[in-house]
Motif scaffolding. Structure first.
Motif, PDB file in Angstrom:
ATOM      1  N   UNK A  28       3.748  -3.575  -7.094  1.00 29.42           N
ATOM      2  CA  UNK A  28       3.950  -3.703  -5.644  1.00 29.42           C
ATOM      3  C   UNK A  28       3.056  -4.766  -5.011  1.00 29.42           C
ATOM      4  N   UNK A  29       1.807  -4.832  -5.479  1.00 34.18           N
ATOM      5  CA  UNK A  29       0.906  -5.836  -4.918  1.00 34.18           C
ATOM      6  C   UNK A  29       1.395  -7.245  -5.226  1.00 34.18           C
ATOM      7  N   UNK A  53       0.762   4.219 -15.345  1.00 30.19           N
ATOM      8  CA  UNK A  53       1.043   4.171 -13.908  1.00 30.19           C
ATOM      9  C   UNK A  53      -0.012   3.376 -13.152  1.00 30.19           C
ATOM     10  N   UNK A  54      -1.231   3.418 -13.672  1.00 27.53           N
ATOM     11  CA  UNK A  54      -2.272   2.607 -13.041  1.00 27.53           C
ATOM     12  C   UNK A  54      -1.931   1.121 -13.146  1.00 27.53           C
ATOM     13  N   UNK A  87       0.833  -1.210   0.000  1.00 23.94           N
ATOM     14  CA  UNK A  87       0.000   0.000   0.000  1.00 23.94           C
ATOM     15  C   UNK A  87       0.868   1.262   0.000  1.00 23.94           C
ATOM     16  N   UNK A  88       1.943   1.238   0.794  1.00 25.34           N
ATOM     17  CA  UNK A  88       2.847   2.390   0.819  1.00 25.34           C
ATOM     18  C   UNK A  88       3.502   2.593  -0.539  1.00 25.34           C
ATOM     19  N   UNK A  89       3.955   1.489  -1.149  1.00 18.51           N
ATOM     20  CA  UNK A  89       4.642   1.591  -2.440  1.00 18.51           C
ATOM     21  C   UNK A  89       3.720   2.124  -3.521  1.00 18.51           C
ATOM     22  N   UNK A  90       2.447   1.810  -3.427  1.00 22.16           N
ATOM     23  CA  UNK A  90       1.498   2.247  -4.446  1.00 22.16           C
ATOM     24  C   UNK A  90       1.249   3.752  -4.419  1.00 22.16           C
ATOM     25  N   UNK A  91       1.560   4.388  -3.287  1.00 20.62           N
ATOM     26  CA  UNK A  91       1.378   5.843  -3.244  1.00 20.62           C
ATOM     27  C   UNK A  91       2.295   6.545  -4.246  1.00 20.62           C
ATOM     28  N   UNK A 100       0.196   9.471 -11.079  1.00 18.09           N
ATOM     29  CA  UNK A 100      -1.095   9.591 -11.768  1.00 18.09           C
ATOM     30  C   UNK A 100      -1.664  10.995 -11.577  1.00 18.09           C
ATOM     31  N   UNK A 101      -1.534  11.543 -10.355  1.00 16.75           N
ATOM     32  CA  UNK A 101      -2.007  12.914 -10.112  1.00 16.75           C
ATOM     33  C   UNK A 101      -1.289  13.909 -11.018  1.00 16.75           C
TER      34      UNK A 101
END
Length: 313
Positions: A147-148, A140-141, A115-119, A125-126
């Motif tokens: 990471x998952x 990027x999506x 979850x941290x890596x996905x940030x 993406x932003x």
């Protein structure tokens, strides 16, 4: 029986796929029972895989990931427990308590890391959104899968490739010097599914639907007894008459499923009728006010019972 290199590769790839399926595709291939089935097929013992996968599925039956919370990774625990249970010859119930549950609990840490890596990809993406870079958004999506997948693949690969000797030694010591502990773990493995049911019942509106719960339990018990007796009678008749070729298959859960469907349909129809009546009454202002008070009372009563309302899901 040693775990072969091709089995390690297949199970490692599946461990990465199953979390993606659970989060995105939702085809049930990311469930504990499917993980047990798949691992059992790869290891050559489907029965053991289904026992461990089914036990883990029932254990997490009432556990959910509300918001951004992490829960135990029952799928990874099932993969490792099934693989080592078949390879070492460990009892499935013992493998559930000694391997599946501890591994599933430890995998919470890798879930948090994912979850941290996905940030990182979320921020990219932003930035792509501000630039109207639609290809970058898509890229990027999709990269967020990495990471998952790695959060499951790396621990599973290391455990399967290098943990066999450690597990074998621990299990041998457990079944000899610590036989009393092994018996306790086996018993705990059999009890864990009941814990999952208890957690599930805690969040269901049992008080309002206690009749359905009692009815389902009684029907299951009755049909199980009836079909078991029919099967026993058919077996004895087969011994007496060699020409008797018919067999009776015990399928009590099919009957329970049909009865449950009928009761659920009745409940659905009653709910629709009640909603239609409330809509008609809501047209009058005075009646609408009373209806709002009644709805508030119902929601308060449901909250007291522990029922999860729609806006809490």
């Amino acid at each position: 029986m040693a775990i072969q290199w091709w089995q390690i590769i297949i199970l490692t790839l599946y461990s990465g796929y199953q979390i993606w399926d659970e989060l995105h595709l939702v085809t049930s291939a990311g469930s504990a029972v499917f993980a047990g089935l798949f691992t059992g097929l790869v290891m050559g013992d489907v029965k053991t895989g289904l026992i461990i996968g089914g036990a883990m599925q029932l254990t997490i039956l009432g556990v959910g990931t509300f918001g951004g919370a992490s829960r135990i990774d029952a799928n990874s625990g099932t993969v490792l427990a099934t693989a080592f249970s078949v390879a070492i010859g460990m009892e499935p119930e013992q493998a559930v308590a000694a391997l599946a549950v501890p591994v599933a609990a430890l995998m919470i840490q890798t879930d948090v890391l994912a979850r941290f890596a996905n940030t990182y990809f979320a921020h990219r993406i932003d930035a792509a959104i501000e630039k109207h870079d639609y290809k970058g958004i898509e890229r990027n999506y999709l990269m967020g899968i990495l990471p998952w997948a790695l959060s499951r693949m790396i621990p599973i690969f290391l455990a399967l490739a290098f943990g066999g000797g450690v597990v074998q030694t621990a299990v041998d010591y457990l079944n000899t010097n610590l036989a009393w502990l092994a018996d306790g773990l086996t018993l705990a493995g059999r009890v864990l599914p009941a814990v999952g049911f208890a957690i599930l019942l805690r969040y269901l509106p049992v008080k309002k639907n206690i009749a359905y719960l009692v009815l389902g339990f009684v029907i299951t018990a009755l049909l199980s007894t009836v079909f078991s007796n029919i099967t026993a009678i058919s077996g004895e008749l087969g011994k007496l008459a060699e020409e008797l070729s018919g067999t009776f298959v015990p399928l009590p859960m099919l009957g329970v499923s049909l009865i449950g469907f009928a009761l659920a349909f009745i409940h659905y129809k009653n709910t629709v009728s009640r909603q239609a009546l409330e809509d008609k009454l809501a047209k009058a202002p005075a009646v609408a006010a009373n209806a709002g008070q009644a709805d508030a009372a119902v929601e308060s009563h449901s909250a007291e019972e522990g029922e999860i309302l729609d806006d809490e899901l």
